[in-house]
Design a protein around this motif. Structure first.
Motif, mmCIF file in Angstrom:
data_model
loop_
_atom_site.group_PDB
_atom_site.id
_atom_site.type_symbol
_atom_site.label_atom_id
_atom_site.label_comp_id
_atom_site.label_asym_id
_atom_site.label_seq_id
_atom_site.Cartn_x
_atom_site.Cartn_y
_atom_site.Cartn_z
ATOM 1 N N ALA A 1 0.827 -1.210 0.000
ATOM 2 C CA ALA A 1 0.000 0.000 0.000
ATOM 3 C C ALA A 1 0.861 1.260 0.000
ATOM 4 C CB ALA A 1 -0.926 -0.003 1.220
ATOM 5 N N GLU A 2 1.941 1.237 0.776
ATOM 6 C CA GLU A 2 2.815 2.412 0.851
ATOM 7 C C GLU A 2 3.579 2.628 -0.450
ATOM 8 O OE1 GLU A 2 6.550 4.100 3.545
ATOM 9 O OE2 GLU A 2 5.582 2.208 4.053
ATOM 10 N N LYS A 3 4.101 1.550 -1.019
ATOM 11 C CA LYS A 3 4.893 1.678 -2.251
ATOM 12 C C LYS A 3 4.069 2.199 -3.409
ATOM 13 C CE LYS A 3 7.942 -2.220 -1.197
ATOM 14 N NZ LYS A 3 8.223 -3.627 -1.517
ATOM 15 N N HIS A 4 2.802 1.781 -3.465
ATOM 16 C CA HIS A 4 1.972 2.123 -4.624
ATOM 17 C C HIS A 4 0.871 3.133 -4.269
ATOM 18 C CE1 HIS A 4 3.901 -0.952 -7.112
ATOM 19 N NE2 HIS A 4 3.887 -1.713 -6.036
ATOM 20 N N HIS A 5 1.015 3.749 -3.104
ATOM 21 C CA HIS A 5 0.095 4.825 -2.679
ATOM 22 C C HIS A 5 -1.365 4.366 -2.727
ATOM 23 C CE1 HIS A 5 3.700 7.258 -3.066
ATOM 24 N NE2 HIS A 5 3.803 6.912 -4.347
ATOM 25 N N LEU A 6 -1.610 3.199 -2.137
ATOM 26 C CA LEU A 6 -2.964 2.654 -2.096
ATOM 27 C C LEU A 6 -3.631 3.015 -0.770
ATOM 28 C CD1 LEU A 6 -2.174 -0.936 -3.467
ATOM 29 C CD2 LEU A 6 -2.996 1.044 -4.763
ATOM 30 N N ALA A 7 -4.934 3.193 -0.818
ATOM 31 C CA ALA A 7 -5.695 3.530 0.390
ATOM 32 C C ALA A 7 -7.000 2.754 0.390
ATOM 33 C CB ALA A 7 -5.966 5.028 0.440
ATOM 34 N N ILE A 8 -7.626 2.705 1.556
ATOM 35 C CA ILE A 8 -8.923 2.017 1.670
ATOM 36 C C ILE A 8 -9.913 2.664 0.705
ATOM 37 C CG2 ILE A 8 -10.879 1.632 3.207
ATOM 38 C CD1 ILE A 8 -8.903 1.233 5.465
ATOM 39 N N GLY A 9 -10.615 1.819 -0.036
ATOM 40 C CA GLY A 9 -11.567 2.306 -1.030
ATOM 41 C C GLY A 9 -11.028 2.246 -2.440
ATOM 42 N N ASP A 10 -9.686 2.142 -2.599
ATOM 43 C CA ASP A 10 -9.114 2.028 -3.944
ATOM 44 C C ASP A 10 -9.483 0.673 -4.550
ATOM 45 O OD1 ASP A 10 -8.002 4.486 -3.662
ATOM 46 O OD2 ASP A 10 -5.942 3.798 -3.360
ATOM 47 N N GLU A 11 -9.614 0.673 -5.857
ATOM 48 C CA GLU A 11 -10.035 -0.533 -6.559
ATOM 49 C C GLU A 11 -8.827 -1.215 -7.190
ATOM 50 O OE1 GLU A 11 -14.290 -0.961 -8.392
ATOM 51 O OE2 GLU A 11 -12.913 -0.305 -9.974
ATOM 52 N N LEU A 12 -8.739 -2.518 -7.014
ATOM 53 C CA LEU A 12 -7.669 -3.326 -7.601
ATOM 54 C C LEU A 12 -8.278 -4.466 -8.390
ATOM 55 C CD1 LEU A 12 -5.145 -3.627 -4.605
ATOM 56 C CD2 LEU A 12 -5.054 -2.009 -6.503
ATOM 57 N N ARG A 13 -7.554 -4.868 -9.456
ATOM 58 C CA ARG A 13 -8.010 -5.988 -10.272
ATOM 59 C C ARG A 13 -7.014 -7.130 -10.122
ATOM 60 N NH1 ARG A 13 -7.269 -7.188 -15.992
ATOM 61 N NH2 ARG A 13 -6.104 -5.241 -16.148
ATOM 62 N N THR A 14 -7.534 -8.299 -9.807
ATOM 63 C CA THR A 14 -6.695 -9.479 -9.650
ATOM 64 C C THR A 14 -6.905 -10.385 -10.858
ATOM 65 O OG1 THR A 14 -6.881 -9.367 -7.242
ATOM 66 C CG2 THR A 14 -6.144 -11.447 -8.183
ATOM 67 N N ILE A 15 -5.816 -10.700 -11.539
ATOM 68 C CA ILE A 15 -5.870 -11.522 -12.751
ATOM 69 C C ILE A 15 -5.436 -12.937 -12.378
ATOM 70 C CG2 ILE A 15 -5.041 -11.789 -15.116
ATOM 71 C CD1 ILE A 15 -4.263 -8.759 -14.968
ATOM 72 N N ALA A 16 -6.346 -13.889 -12.512
ATOM 73 C CA ALA A 16 -6.058 -15.286 -12.191
ATOM 74 C C ALA A 16 -6.523 -16.158 -13.339
ATOM 75 C CB ALA A 16 -6.753 -15.687 -10.892
ATOM 76 N N VAL A 17 -6.219 -17.446 -13.261
ATOM 77 C CA VAL A 17 -6.538 -18.342 -14.359
ATOM 78 C C VAL A 17 -8.045 -18.451 -14.583
ATOM 79 C CG1 VAL A 17 -6.592 -20.433 -12.937
ATOM 80 C CG2 VAL A 17 -5.952 -20.590 -15.351
ATOM 81 N N THR A 18 -8.832 -18.222 -13.537
ATOM 82 C CA THR A 18 -10.289 -18.342 -13.654
ATOM 83 C C THR A 18 -10.935 -17.082 -14.202
ATOM 84 O OG1 THR A 18 -10.470 -17.632 -11.360
ATOM 85 C CG2 THR A 18 -10.460 -20.003 -11.773
ATOM 86 N N GLY A 19 -10.187 -15.997 -14.332
ATOM 87 C CA GLY A 19 -10.731 -14.746 -14.826
ATOM 88 C C GLY A 19 -10.226 -13.566 -14.011
ATOM 89 N N ASP A 20 -10.785 -12.410 -14.257
ATOM 90 C CA ASP A 20 -10.392 -11.184 -13.558
ATOM 91 C C ASP A 20 -11.397 -10.865 -12.460
ATOM 92 O OD1 ASP A 20 -8.598 -11.258 -15.583
ATOM 93 O OD2 ASP A 20 -9.088 -9.313 -16.452
ATOM 94 N N LEU A 21 -10.877 -10.467 -11.311
ATOM 95 C CA LEU A 21 -11.741 -10.096 -10.183
ATOM 96 C C LEU A 21 -11.396 -8.677 -9.748
ATOM 97 C CD1 LEU A 21 -13.690 -10.720 -7.810
ATOM 98 C CD2 LEU A 21 -11.688 -11.555 -6.559
ATOM 99 N N THR A 22 -12.397 -7.815 -9.714
ATOM 100 C CA THR A 22 -12.200 -6.438 -9.272
ATOM 101 C C THR A 22 -12.819 -6.263 -7.889
ATOM 102 O OG1 THR A 22 -12.234 -5.615 -11.541
ATOM 103 C CG2 THR A 22 -12.623 -4.008 -9.793
ATOM 104 N N ALA A 23 -12.041 -5.703 -6.971
ATOM 105 C CA ALA A 23 -12.529 -5.502 -5.601
ATOM 106 C C ALA A 23 -11.901 -4.246 -5.020
ATOM 107 C CB ALA A 23 -12.185 -6.715 -4.737
ATOM 108 N N LYS A 24 -12.556 -3.708 -3.996
ATOM 109 C CA LYS A 24 -12.048 -2.511 -3.332
ATOM 110 C C LYS A 24 -11.307 -2.894 -2.057
ATOM 111 C CE LYS A 24 -15.457 0.801 -5.064
ATOM 112 N NZ LYS A 24 -16.502 1.803 -4.699
#
Length: 858
Positions: A157-180
């Motif tokens: 979070a510190e390295k990439h300036h992330l905060a609560i409420g920011d949205e991230l996308r996780t890319i896995a073999v089953t598909g993409d998942l977007t979560a806050k």
């Protein structure tokens, strides 16, 4: 006691003259101590992390290779969720919980930038469990409560300036998942750099494992008073006969440490190797220092002998001075080594590997090793000058200003040096004609050692001729001042040879590695030009397989003639001779025969992509007696067995896919269950004729949403290869810089002591009209020619080593020899500037001498 007092007085009387030798000892010891402290600290960091993250007992699938790992299928090995309830019934179990963990993921932010580690550390995704509280605490927000929430570690979070409420996308073999981001968890132990994200259990199972009712491992906690070993025994008894692997906390930590430890050991011993080179160079500096000090104190030693001192006492006196030098340099070196380790930790932190000074580990063995090495090397280096001092006779010392040279000893030295050099050159020649790399590398090693020692021994003999040649081009243009500089360099060939040899060692290694590196790039480039027919190569930058969604995007790109899949499948292969081995077979589309041109020694490669067909390499075919038409029994992942007919035997005279076996991807899919089938680790594509630029842009656009993958044309791929080898060489050059710095100190020390030795001569030169400016120029030119002498020896020797090494690499497919002349010439010219720099202080001090006081000096 008298010998000790004399040594102490002499040491402190000449402390200025020994300062640079002490610095050489300091630098060498600091590098050794710093390496040990740095690697011990990294071991401590990982030990604490592994101990904190491992449960009392961990149950995992027997097929799993370790803890978290990048899986070729995109999914880690799993256990049924029902196993958790089974484990809870074992004696001594306080609690058991299922856990999900996968490294086959990429996490990107709203700007589509990868938020994973940049240091090579993994990105780990999983579910938040009670076991995580051993090493982490939630410092902001809360744990994820549903599919739209996730938690990240505080470092990421510190390295990439992330905060609560920011949205991230996780890319896995089953598909993409977007979560806050719902929470941020902070490590209570040092996290060396991994990026960690958490989901709730159901989401982790569905998105990372492809279905509910699965876990990657079970964390088991013992009842109070129950040891881990007893708990493991009880759980194992309950699960007897099951396909499970059980590890105690210590065993899990040891297994993880073994994986990391191999990398740390390579780094540790490589750095210690460079420290050893610095020590070797420092030996020349110390030998020169004590040789010159002994020569300058000839009268003093003669008086000591005349007053009754024995040879042994004089010898011990000089060696005691060396012990004092070793002690002072080593103590300072150990202290500097701790500082160096902290500096290395800061550098590692700047590139993404976090190391805390709270884990700084200085074992008692580190200062002991540093002190012993520093003192022993210093004393050994001073032994020959000390022995020479002991041989000074009272009358010769009182009569002469110095010791006469031993012509017989010089002749013997020349003969020994020529014999060693000749033997080394013969070994290098034999290595170039070896038929096997193993045999050739042995002769190469012998040749390198013998030629190095030989050049060191005959350095004084070479100095006379080479200094005159160099002077013709470098010094003669400066008139009388240049001639005096030449004569000064030739005055004591033994000293000049030793000083040049110190610089020679470092530059020989630089030249050798430059030749090897350039030849590797040239060979690989030549091989790519001859063998690779594909226009584009697609692969990840972090070892991730190509996810299905990324593959689908690639296949939709316009202006593409074909896209080739490439999967590596581990099989159990039984040859016609009855021998069974585990092998990797490439399951690819038939178009791969166009993407990679492979010569065959029998059969047609295109036939290997027919139904139930395959190819083998000619080395395998020769070893097992395989011929075209033979049938091979193959056990595929998942357990199914098939018979594949050998349709082609490929030549192993290549560097790309050497020894590879091929089959059609459809053949592999017939035998391998879908969930066991590996994903593509690399893919190839070719453009429609005349549409190369458009296809290149289209492929890049199609993968814009997947930043972990890169599309490279052949030019990009070659440049990437060149950059990788260049970065490796730059690291090596940086480590060799320590040896070169010590060699420069040797030049400075030699000049400084020779200025003291020639004080009266300098005074007379000044008295008859030599200006300060001319005097300083004379000393600078002397330094330049000595540095160029060392560079000439080193670069010539290194190119010889590199050429011999390339001949061995040719046996592995790297058949192009390329001498990097721009690099060689740059290093040679830079050596002249090194000589100028080394002469600055001695020349300045010589120019400030009082003429009358200098003439009055005896």
């Amino acid at each position: 006691m008298t010998v000790f007092k004399t040594s102490m007085r002499n040491f402190f009387a000449h402390k200025g003259r020994m300062a640079l030798s002490a610095v050489a000892v300091l630098l060498s010891v600091a590098f050794v101590s710093g390496t040990l402290v740095f690697t011990d600290t990294m071991n401590t960091t990982f030990d604490k992390l592994f101990a904190a993250t491992s449960s009392d007992v961990t149950v995992s699938p027997k097929a799993a290779k370790g803890g978290d790992e990048i899986s070729q299928t995109g999914k880690p090995e799993t256990l049924p969720a029902s196993l958790v309830e089974t484990v809870r019934k074992a004696d001594g179990v306080k609690s058991a919980e299922g856990a999900v963990s996968s490294m086959s993921v990429t996490v990107v932010d709203a700007d589509n930038k990868n938020v994973g580690a940049t240091s090579g550390a993994p990105t780990i995704a999983g579910n938040w469990t009670r076991n995580d509280l051993r090493s982490m605490e939630i410092t902001s927000g809360h744990a994820p409560r549903g599919p739209t929430e996730m938690m990240v570690d505080a470092d990421t979070a510190e390295k990439h300036h992330l905060a609560i409420g920011d949205e991230l996308r996780t890319i896995a073999v089953t598909g993409d998942l977007t979560a806050k981001i719902s929470g941020i968890a902070t490590f209570t132990v040092t996290n060396p750099g991994a990026a960690v994200v958490y989901f709730d259990t159901a989401t982790s199972q569905r998105e990372l494992l492809g279905g509910t009712g699965l876990f990657t491992h079970v964390n088991v906690t013992a009842e109070p008073g129950v040891s881990d070993d007893v708990l493991k025994r009880d759980v194992a008894a309950l699960l007897a006969g099951g396909p499970y692997k059980l590890q105690t906390q210590q065993e899990a930590a040891d297994a993880n440490r073994a994986d990391v430890g191999s990398f740390l050991d390579v780094m540790k011993y490589a750095m210690l190797g460079f420290a050893g080179i610095a020590f070797l160079v420092g030996i020349f500096l110390i030998v020169n220092t004590f040789s010159m000090l002994v020569a300058q104190r000839t009268r003093e030693i003669g008086l000591m002998r005349a007053l009754g001192s024995s040879r042994q006492q004089v010898n011990r006196s000089v060696l005691l001075e060396a012990v004092l030098l070793g002690i002072f340099g080593s103590v300072a070196g150990v202290a500097a080594g701790v500082g160096l380790a902290v500096g290395l930790m800061q550098i590692m932190s700047s590139v993404g590997m976090e190391l805390s000074t709270q884990d700084l580990t200085v074992k008692w063995t580190t200062p002991v090793v540093g002190l012993v090495l520093g003192i022993v090397v210093t004393v050994v280096s001073a032994y020959i000058p000390a022995r020479r001092a002991g041989k000074i006779s009272p009358m010769a010392a009182l009569r002469d200003a110095g010791t006469p040279s031993d012509g017989r000893a010089g002749l013997i030295r020349a003969i020994i040096g020529l014999v060693l050099t000749g033997a080394g050159a013969a070994a290098l020649l034999v290595s170039t004609r070896a038929e096997e790399a193993g045999e050739g590398s042995l002769f190469l090693g012998v040749g390198v050692v013998f030629t190095l020692i030989g050049f060191v021994v005959i350095g004084p003999l070479l100095a006379g001729g080479l200094i005159r040649v160099l002077s013709t081009f470098v010094l003669r243009m400066f008139g009388p001042v240049g001639r005096m500089a030449e004569r000064n360099a030739l005055r004591n060939p033994r000293r000049t040879g030793a000083t040049g040899a110190a610089l020679m060692i470092g530059l020989a290694l630089v030249a050798c590695l430059s030749v090897v590196g350039s030849s590797m790039v040239a060979s690989a480039t030549d091989e790519l030009d001859k063998s690779v027919g594909a226009d584009f190569i697609i692969q990840s930058s972090n070892g991730q397989p190509v996810m299905p969604q990324a593959q689908a995007a690639l296949e939709k790109a316009p202006d593409i003639e074909h896209v080739t899949e490439y999967k590596s499948v581990e099989i159990k292969l039984t040859a016609p001779d009855g021998r069974t081995d585990w092998e990797d077979i490439v399951a690819a589309d038939p178009t791969y025969a166009q993407d990679l041109r492979r010569e065959t020694t029998a059969g047609e490669l295109s036939a290997a992509y027919g139904k139930d067909a395959m190819s083998v390499g000619d080395a395998y075919a020769t070893e097992h007696g395989v011929k075209v038409g033979d049938e091979m029994s193959v056990v595929f992942p998942g357990g199914r067995t098939g018979k594949l007919k050998v349709a082609a035997i490929t030549s192993d005279d290549t560097n790309v896919d050497k020894g590879a076996m091929y089959t059609n991807i459809t053949t592999a899919e017939e035998y391998v269950p879908t969930d066991k089938m590996p994903k593509n680790m690399i893919m190839f594509a070719s453009a429609v004729d005349g549409k190369e630029k458009e296809a290149y842009a289209a492929l890049k656009d199609s993968l814009a949403a997947y930043p972990q993958y890169k599309v490279q044309n052949q030019t990009d791929f070659k440049q990437d290869l060149k950059d990788q080898i260049g970065q490796l060489l730059n690291i090596v050059y940086g480590l060799l810089a320590l040896a070169i710095i010590v060699a420069v100190l040797g030049v400075v020390n030699t000049l400084a002591l020779s200025v003291v030795e020639r004080t009266r001569e300098i005074g007379l030169l000044r008295a008859i009209g030599l200006s300060r400016r001319q005097l300083r120029r004379m000393i600078r030119l002397e330094s330049v020619v000595i540095a160029l002498f060392g560079a000439l020896l080193g670069l010539g020797l290194g190119m010889g080593w590199g050429t011999a090494a390339q001949k061995l690499l040719a046996l592995e497919g790297l058949g192009v020899l390329e001498i990097p002349w721009p690099t060689i010439l740059t290093v040679f010219v830079a050596s002249a500037f090194v000589g100028l720099f080394a002469a600055l202080v001695p020349a300045f001090r010589a120019g400030r001498m009082n003429v009358l006081n200098a003439i009055a000096t005896e």
